[in-house]
Design a protein around this motif. Structure first.
Motif, PDB file in Angstrom:
ATOM      1  N   PRO A   1       0.761  -1.277  -0.106  1.00  0.00           N
ATOM      2  CA  PRO A   1      -0.129  -0.040  -0.089  1.00  0.00           C
ATOM      3  C   PRO A   1       0.967   1.136   0.179  1.00  0.00           C
ATOM      4  O   PRO A   1       1.493   1.417   1.157  1.00  0.00           O
ATOM      5  CB  PRO A   1      -0.895  -0.074   1.350  1.00  0.00           C
ATOM      6  CG  PRO A   1      -0.035  -1.260   2.051  1.00  0.00           C
ATOM      7  CD  PRO A   1       0.851  -1.855   1.301  1.00  0.00           C
ATOM      8  N   VAL A   2       0.851   2.108  -1.178  1.00  0.00           N
ATOM      9  CA  VAL A   2       1.670   3.016  -1.464  1.00  0.00           C
ATOM     10  C   VAL A   2       0.851   4.317  -1.793  1.00  0.00           C
ATOM     11  O   VAL A   2      -0.135   4.012  -2.596  1.00  0.00           O
ATOM     12  CB  VAL A   2       2.997   2.761  -2.163  1.00  0.00           C
ATOM     13  CG1 VAL A   2       2.414   2.453  -3.593  1.00  0.00           C
ATOM     14  CG2 VAL A   2       3.762   3.856  -2.393  1.00  0.00           C
ATOM     15  N   VAL A   3       1.328   5.688  -1.428  1.00  0.00           N
ATOM     16  CA  VAL A   3       0.621   6.705  -1.709  1.00  0.00           C
ATOM     17  C   VAL A   3       1.996   7.492  -2.107  1.00  0.00           C
ATOM     18  O   VAL A   3       2.785   7.729  -1.301  1.00  0.00           O
ATOM     19  CB  VAL A   3       0.084   7.441  -0.688  1.00  0.00           C
ATOM     20  CG1 VAL A   3      -0.471   8.392  -0.903  1.00  0.00           C
ATOM     21  CG2 VAL A   3      -1.270   6.220  -0.129  1.00  0.00           C
TER      22      VAL A   3
ATOM     23  N   ARG B   1      -2.682   8.333   6.343  1.00  0.00           N
ATOM     24  CA  ARG B   1      -2.530   7.790   7.806  1.00  0.00           C
ATOM     25  C   ARG B   1      -2.462   6.140   7.376  1.00  0.00           C
ATOM     26  O   ARG B   1      -1.839   5.583   8.177  1.00  0.00           O
ATOM     27  CB  ARG B   1      -3.894   8.312   8.412  1.00  0.00           C
ATOM     28  CG  ARG B   1      -3.363   7.497   9.953  1.00  0.00           C
ATOM     29  CD  ARG B   1      -4.703   8.049  10.716  1.00  0.00           C
ATOM     30  NE  ARG B   1      -5.887   7.535  10.157  1.00  0.00           N
ATOM     31  CZ  ARG B   1      -7.062   8.258   9.872  1.00  0.00           C
ATOM     32  NH1 ARG B   1      -6.977   9.584  10.133  1.00  0.00           N
ATOM     33  NH2 ARG B   1      -8.258   7.687   9.300  1.00  0.00           N
ATOM     34  N   ASP B   2      -3.257   5.617   6.412  1.00  0.00           N
ATOM     35  CA  ASP B   2      -3.550   4.226   6.462  1.00  0.00           C
ATOM     36  C   ASP B   2      -2.302   3.502   5.604  1.00  0.00           C
ATOM     37  O   ASP B   2      -2.204   2.149   5.534  1.00  0.00           O
ATOM     38  CB  ASP B   2      -4.758   4.053   5.977  1.00  0.00           C
ATOM     39  CG  ASP B   2      -5.885   4.184   6.781  1.00  0.00           C
ATOM     40  OD1 ASP B   2      -5.705   4.596   8.158  1.00  0.00           O
ATOM     41  OD2 ASP B   2      -7.345   4.361   6.575  1.00  0.00           O
ATOM     42  N   ALA B   3      -1.692   4.252   4.577  1.00  0.00           N
ATOM     43  CA  ALA B   3      -0.901   3.613   3.764  1.00  0.00           C
ATOM     44  C   ALA B   3       0.477   3.253   4.564  1.00  0.00           C
ATOM     45  O   ALA B   3       0.843   4.030   5.579  1.00  0.00           O
ATOM     46  CB  ALA B   3      -0.340   4.689   2.693  1.00  0.00           C
ATOM     47  N   ALA B   4       1.098   2.051   4.055  1.00  0.00           N
ATOM     48  CA  ALA B   4       2.343   1.796   4.921  1.00  0.00           C
ATOM     49  C   ALA B   4       3.528   2.458   4.513  1.00  0.00           C
ATOM     50  O   ALA B   4       4.521   2.549   5.072  1.00  0.00           O
ATOM     51  CB  ALA B   4       2.607   0.277   4.679  1.00  0.00           C
ATOM     52  N   VAL B   5       3.518   2.847   3.142  1.00  0.00           N
ATOM     53  CA  VAL B   5       4.488   3.700   2.314  1.00  0.00           C
ATOM     54  C   VAL B   5       3.997   4.896   1.728  1.00  0.00           C
ATOM     55  O   VAL B   5       3.177   4.755   1.006  1.00  0.00           O
ATOM     56  CB  VAL B   5       5.218   2.791   1.309  1.00  0.00           C
ATOM     57  CG1 VAL B   5       6.221   3.323   0.851  1.00  0.00           C
ATOM     58  CG2 VAL B   5       5.454   1.203   1.816  1.00  0.00           C
ATOM     59  N   ILE B   6       4.533   5.797   2.273  1.00  0.00           N
ATOM     60  CA  ILE B   6       4.360   7.333   1.562  1.00  0.00           C
ATOM     61  C   ILE B   6       5.767   7.658   0.899  1.00  0.00           C
ATOM     62  O   ILE B   6       6.956   7.574   1.559  1.00  0.00           O
ATOM     63  CB  ILE B   6       4.210   8.238   2.748  1.00  0.00           C
ATOM     64  CG1 ILE B   6       2.908   7.959   3.530  1.00  0.00           C
ATOM     65  CG2 ILE B   6       3.885   9.615   2.165  1.00  0.00           C
ATOM     66  CD1 ILE B   6       1.662   7.764   2.755  1.00  0.00           C
ATOM     67  N   CYS B   7       5.702   8.171  -0.300  1.00  0.00           N
ATOM     68  CA  CYS B   7       6.732   8.314  -1.479  1.00  0.00           C
ATOM     69  C   CYS B   7       6.440   9.807  -1.707  1.00  0.00           C
ATOM     70  O   CYS B   7       5.649  10.249  -2.286  1.00  0.00           O
ATOM     71  CB  CYS B   7       6.842   7.493  -2.454  1.00  0.00           C
ATOM     72  SG  CYS B   7       7.069   5.815  -2.173  1.00  0.00           S
TER      73      CYS B   7
ATOM     74  N   GLN C   1      -1.463   6.604 -10.828  1.00  0.00           N
ATOM     75  CA  GLN C   1      -2.725   5.844 -10.261  1.00  0.00           C
ATOM     76  C   GLN C   1      -2.488   5.736  -8.708  1.00  0.00           C
ATOM     77  O   GLN C   1      -3.091   5.465  -8.083  1.00  0.00           O
ATOM     78  CB  GLN C   1      -2.828   4.631 -10.817  1.00  0.00           C
ATOM     79  CG  GLN C   1      -1.633   3.557 -10.488  1.00  0.00           C
ATOM     80  CD  GLN C   1      -2.018   2.147 -11.488  1.00  0.00           C
ATOM     81  OE1 GLN C   1      -3.201   1.886 -11.618  1.00  0.00           O
ATOM     82  NE2 GLN C   1      -0.945   1.546 -11.909  1.00  0.00           N
ATOM     83  N   TRP C   2      -1.014   5.836  -8.228  1.00  0.00           N
ATOM     84  CA  TRP C   2      -0.653   5.740  -6.938  1.00  0.00           C
ATOM     85  C   TRP C   2      -0.665   7.177  -6.216  1.00  0.00           C
ATOM     86  O   TRP C   2      -0.222   7.307  -4.985  1.00  0.00           O
ATOM     87  CB  TRP C   2       0.601   5.021  -6.668  1.00  0.00           C
ATOM     88  CG  TRP C   2       0.473   3.462  -7.051  1.00  0.00           C
ATOM     89  CD1 TRP C   2      -0.451   2.847  -6.297  1.00  0.00           C
ATOM     90  CD2 TRP C   2       0.960   2.962  -8.096  1.00  0.00           C
ATOM     91  NE1 TRP C   2      -0.201   1.390  -6.886  1.00  0.00           N
ATOM     92  CE2 TRP C   2       0.409   1.565  -8.141  1.00  0.00           C
ATOM     93  CE3 TRP C   2       1.739   3.165  -9.275  1.00  0.00           C
ATOM     94  CZ2 TRP C   2       0.530   0.479  -9.143  1.00  0.00           C
ATOM     95  CZ3 TRP C   2       1.889   2.515 -10.094  1.00  0.00           C
ATOM     96  CH2 TRP C   2       1.215   0.872 -10.055  1.00  0.00           C
ATOM     97  N   GLY C   3      -0.669   8.213  -7.065  1.00  0.00           N
ATOM     98  CA  GLY C   3      -0.718   9.586  -6.585  1.00  0.00           C
ATOM     99  C   GLY C   3      -1.963   9.836  -5.646  1.00  0.00           C
ATOM    100  O   GLY C   3      -2.754   9.130  -5.732  1.00  0.00           O
ATOM    101  N   LEU C   4      -1.655  10.776  -4.684  1.00  0.00           N
ATOM    102  CA  LEU C   4      -2.706  11.116  -3.566  1.00  0.00           C
ATOM    103  C   LEU C   4      -4.022  11.492  -4.257  1.00  0.00           C
ATOM    104  O   LEU C   4      -5.122  11.001  -3.953  1.00  0.00           O
ATOM    105  CB  LEU C   4      -2.191  11.895  -2.638  1.00  0.00           C
ATOM    106  CG  LEU C   4      -3.269  12.301  -1.371  1.00  0.00           C
ATOM    107  CD1 LEU C   4      -3.417  11.322  -0.749  1.00  0.00           C
ATOM    108  CD2 LEU C   4      -2.439  13.360  -0.629  1.00  0.00           C
ATOM    109  N   ASP C   5      -4.001  12.251  -5.225  1.00  0.00           N
ATOM    110  CA  ASP C   5      -4.904  12.789  -5.869  1.00  0.00           C
ATOM    111  C   ASP C   5      -5.932  11.900  -6.633  1.00  0.00           C
ATOM    112  O   ASP C   5      -7.224  11.861  -6.556  1.00  0.00           O
ATOM    113  CB  ASP C   5      -4.660  13.960  -7.007  1.00  0.00           C
ATOM    114  CG  ASP C   5      -4.248  15.431  -6.244  1.00  0.00           C
ATOM    115  OD1 ASP C   5      -4.369  15.437  -5.260  1.00  0.00           O
ATOM    116  OD2 ASP C   5      -3.452  16.100  -6.968  1.00  0.00           O
ATOM    117  N   ALA C   6      -5.106  10.927  -7.302  1.00  0.00           N
ATOM    118  CA  ALA C   6      -5.882   9.713  -8.057  1.00  0.00           C
ATOM    119  C   ALA C   6      -6.577   8.881  -6.935  1.00  0.00           C
ATOM    120  O   ALA C   6      -7.593   8.485  -7.135  1.00  0.00           O
ATOM    121  CB  ALA C   6      -5.003   9.021  -9.101  1.00  0.00           C
TER     122      ALA C   6
END
Length: 193
Positions: free
Chosen positions: A52-54, A140-146, A68-73
């Protein structure tokens, strides 16, 4: 920890392997780099393994492969976003009603226009609050924030407590930019040449 090596020696691959181990332990990571291209490469590596990545950043700066992994999308894909769209649609209708009246009108029309404007502002505010809540929940819920190093200053990111900050291409990072990300966790991995 510092992971040092010349280009092409597997530093990013090693980072992705570490990220996988940390995700399996239930840890939360901020994964960053000085450039959008380097961050997008990390996003592709993480998302390709199903973690789970954002990706935080302006959609115009993201590579098409990671949009598709962007926060807006991800906010737009969230089931609650239908409510945001409905609120905005109602706000547009209220603005149209408010702008329907022209210069020459009486007190009843003036009161109706004031009411419509107030309602439109209220609906827009409610939609913005709901959209912010969705974004905050996703982060908050994503395990990985990039994100990029500068992106680590985003208010959504700054409110999260991370177990690790993983910084790729740290040899190209300017020290002030690196410090933005470094302050968000007690454990840090720097990788670079």
């Amino acid at each position: 920890s510092i992971l040092h090596g010349p280009p092409g020696t597997g530093k990013t691959t090693s980072l992705i392997a570490f990220i996988g181990r940390a995700v399996s332990r239930g840890e939360k990571l901020l994964v960053c780099a000085p450039s959008n291209a380097a961050v997008d490469l990390l996003v592709t590596g993480c998302a390709g393994r199903g973690w789970p990545v954002v990706r935080i950043g302006h959609p115009m700066r993201l590579d098409e492969a990671v949009l598709q992994w962007g926060l807006d999308a991800q906010v737009e894909k969230d089931p609650s976003f239908k409510q945001v769209k409905a609120l905005r649609k109602r706000a547009d209708a209220a603005w149209k009603e408010a702008n329907r009246f022209h210069r020459n009108f009486g007190s009843e029309e003036r009161a109706a226009r004031t009411h419509s404007r107030r309602e439109a502002r209220s609906l827009e505010s409610e939609a913005a609050d709901l959209e912010s809540y969705i974004a905050e929940r996703l982060v908050r819920d994503a395990a990985v924030i990039c994100c990029t190093l500068a992106g680590a200053a985003d208010a959504l990111v700054a409110r999260v407590q991370f177990d690790w900050v993983v910084m790729d291409e740290s040899g190209q990072a300017m020290q002030p930019g690196a410090l933005i990300a470094m302050r968000l966790a007690k454990k840090l991995i720097l990788a670079g040449d």
